[in-house]
Scaffold this active site. Structure first.
Site, PDB file in Angstrom:
ATOM      1  N   ALA A 183       0.839  -1.198   0.000  1.00 25.38           N
ATOM      2  CA  ALA A 183       0.000   0.000   0.000  1.00 25.38           C
ATOM      3  C   ALA A 183       0.878   1.253   0.000  1.00 25.38           C
ATOM      4  CB  ALA A 183      -0.943   0.001   1.202  1.00 25.38           C
ATOM      5  N   ASP A 184       1.929   1.241   0.796  1.00 24.40           N
ATOM      6  CA  ASP A 184       2.887   2.349   0.785  1.00 24.40           C
ATOM      7  C   ASP A 184       3.550   2.490  -0.581  1.00 24.40           C
ATOM      8  OD1 ASP A 184       2.788   3.523   3.329  1.00 24.40           O
ATOM      9  OD2 ASP A 184       4.083   1.999   4.200  1.00 24.40           O
ATOM     10  N   LEU A 185       4.028   1.381  -1.125  1.00 25.95           N
ATOM     11  CA  LEU A 185       4.787   1.425  -2.374  1.00 25.95           C
ATOM     12  C   LEU A 185       3.913   1.873  -3.540  1.00 25.95           C
ATOM     13  CD1 LEU A 185       6.836  -1.860  -1.912  1.00 25.95           C
ATOM     14  CD2 LEU A 185       7.630   0.474  -1.569  1.00 25.95           C
ATOM     15  N   GLY A 188       3.215   5.532  -3.273  1.00 28.79           N
ATOM     16  CA  GLY A 188       4.371   6.292  -3.733  1.00 28.79           C
ATOM     17  C   GLY A 188       4.444   6.374  -5.239  1.00 28.79           C
TER      18      GLY A 188
END
Length: 421
Positions: A183-185, A188
């Site tokens: 989810a972070d990647l 980003g």
């Protein structure tokens, strides 16, 4: 020349989603200035991930440094300055830098930037062309906007863990997160796309804009075909996609299969990713079972999906009759999508991975050499840059203030006395 030469990015993000975005932009040539908290009496300062180890970078003396591998993996090609935005002098300095920037990236809680006078409206008044990207767990609006967002929680709330992991009726069943913070990647990467689109708009119109990126929005978008399956028919039919282990919801056979054990008797596996009916016919020929390809239950993918419970056990029996090397060689020769399940040691020893330049060696201020995963972006005319290893905390404060603001050593000393840097 790099694709984003001349673009200045002021990066007030930390941990992963924001730094992953700005690392990609830095790879493409942007001048990314990472703004970090100065060390204090009760904290080491800097991006939280600098201390997220072990493992830590081993220094020239053989001892661990303070640079965690986690931090090193998300901050190449940037310059680091320290600035305490909780101080009036620090806030003033950020405003000066923002006036010279093309892009401003932050991942503070909703409302924090306004408290410091560093919100979009305040900075737009100084720099109308500024592209301002906010990255939060739940966005700038909505019922959850005040909540802190963490990848693990987002994977759960956004439905990913409900479709990841072994089936509940099998051993090991139950919800699982993905092995990396997807989810972070993904957030980003979506932020990277949005920023470049906004820069294009600013070039044409002279007008900046506010980009509101939320991890939960991204996770919902990432549901892809499973989200579409539910919205198009599942909601109507009362069918909610669930965990299917390594199987695919819409394609069969597309999963992990056990093959014959190795010479030591250890279980071995391959993945089979048959994407169309022609590939299934080729697989059946390799497997010595051509009749399966003409069986009305299996000839077309839609019927293979409907008769999954019949077909897969047949294939499981067939696959166990030959070794991993035998299957991979035969299937690859027939152009049937397949592959081994590699450990990270095998990945980073793979001759193809190495030939593609996916391991990059850097010289670091604290170590002669450090190997890091490289950018996957390969542009023929404007290749990615690889000139700045992940910076030490505040390594470039004097340099950046000189480059961007023309600051003198006396001005730097004044800022240091005030506690701003």
């Amino acid at each position: 020349m790099n694709a984003l030469d001349g673009i200045r990015i002021l990066d007030l993000s930390r941990v992963l989603a924001g730094p992953w975005c700005t690392q990609t932009l830095a790879d493409l040539g942007a001048d990314v200035v990472k703004v970090e908290r100065p060390p204090g009496h009760n904290h080491p300062g800097g991006d939280d991930t600098r201390g997220w180890g072990p493992p830590f970078l081993r220094g020239r003396d053989g001892a661990d440094t303070a640079e965690a591998a986690y931090y090193l993996g998300a901050n190449r090609n940037k310059r680091s300055i320290t600035c305490d935005i909780a101080t009036p002098a620090g806030q003033s300095l950020i405003r000066e830098l923002a006036a010279k920037a093309d892009v401003f990236v932050e991942n503070y809680k909703v409302g924090d930037m306004a408290r410091y006078g560093l919100d979009f409206d305040s900075l737009r008044a100084l720099n109308p062309r500024l592209v301002y990207c906010s990255i939060t767990g739940f966005g700038q609006t909505g019922a959850y906007k005040e909540r802190a967002g963490y990848d693990f929680a987002i994977q759960a709330m956004g439905g990913l863990m409900s479709v990841t992991g072994e089936r509940d009726d099998l051993p090991g069943g139950g919800p699982q997160k993905v092995g990396v913070a997807v989810a972070d990647l993904f957030t980003g990467l979506y932020a990277t796309v949005a920023i470049q689109a906004a820069l294009r708009h600013a070039e044409r119109t002279g007008e900046g804009q506010h980009i509101d990126m939320a991890l939960l929005d991204t996770q919902v978008a990432m549901l892809a075909n499973l989200g579409a399956n539910y919205l198009v028919r599942g909601r109507e039919d009362g069918k909610v996609p669930g965990r299917a282990g390594n199987a695919h919801a819409n394609i069969v056979p597309y999963q992990v299969f056990e093959v014959a054990p190795d010479a030591q008797g250890q279980a071995q596996h391959i993945i089979l990713a048959v994407g169309n009916d022609g590939q299934f016919a080729k697989f059946c020929a390799v497997a010595g079972q051509p009749e399966l390809a003409t069986d009305p239950r299996f000839a077309q993918n839609q019927n293979r999906v409907r008769h999954r419970a019949v077909l897969v056990p047949l294939l499981e029996t067939i696959l166990k009759t030959r070794s991993k090397a035998d299957w991979l060689a035969a299937l690859e020769a027939a152009k049937v999508p397949c592959g081994p399940i590699n450990s990270l040691a095998e990945v980073f020893a793979d001759e193809h991975v190495l030939s593609r330049g996916m391991v990059q060696r850097w010289s670091h201020p604290l170590a002669d050499e450090v190997d890091l995963v490289a950018s996957p972006l390969k542009l023929s005319a404007t290749p990615v840059r690889n000139d700045l290893p992940p910076p030490l905390l505040g390594q470039h404060t004097a340099e950046v203030l000189g480059d961007w603001l023309g600051s003198t050593p006396e001005r730097l000393a004044e800022l240091q006395r005030s506690g701003a840097v």
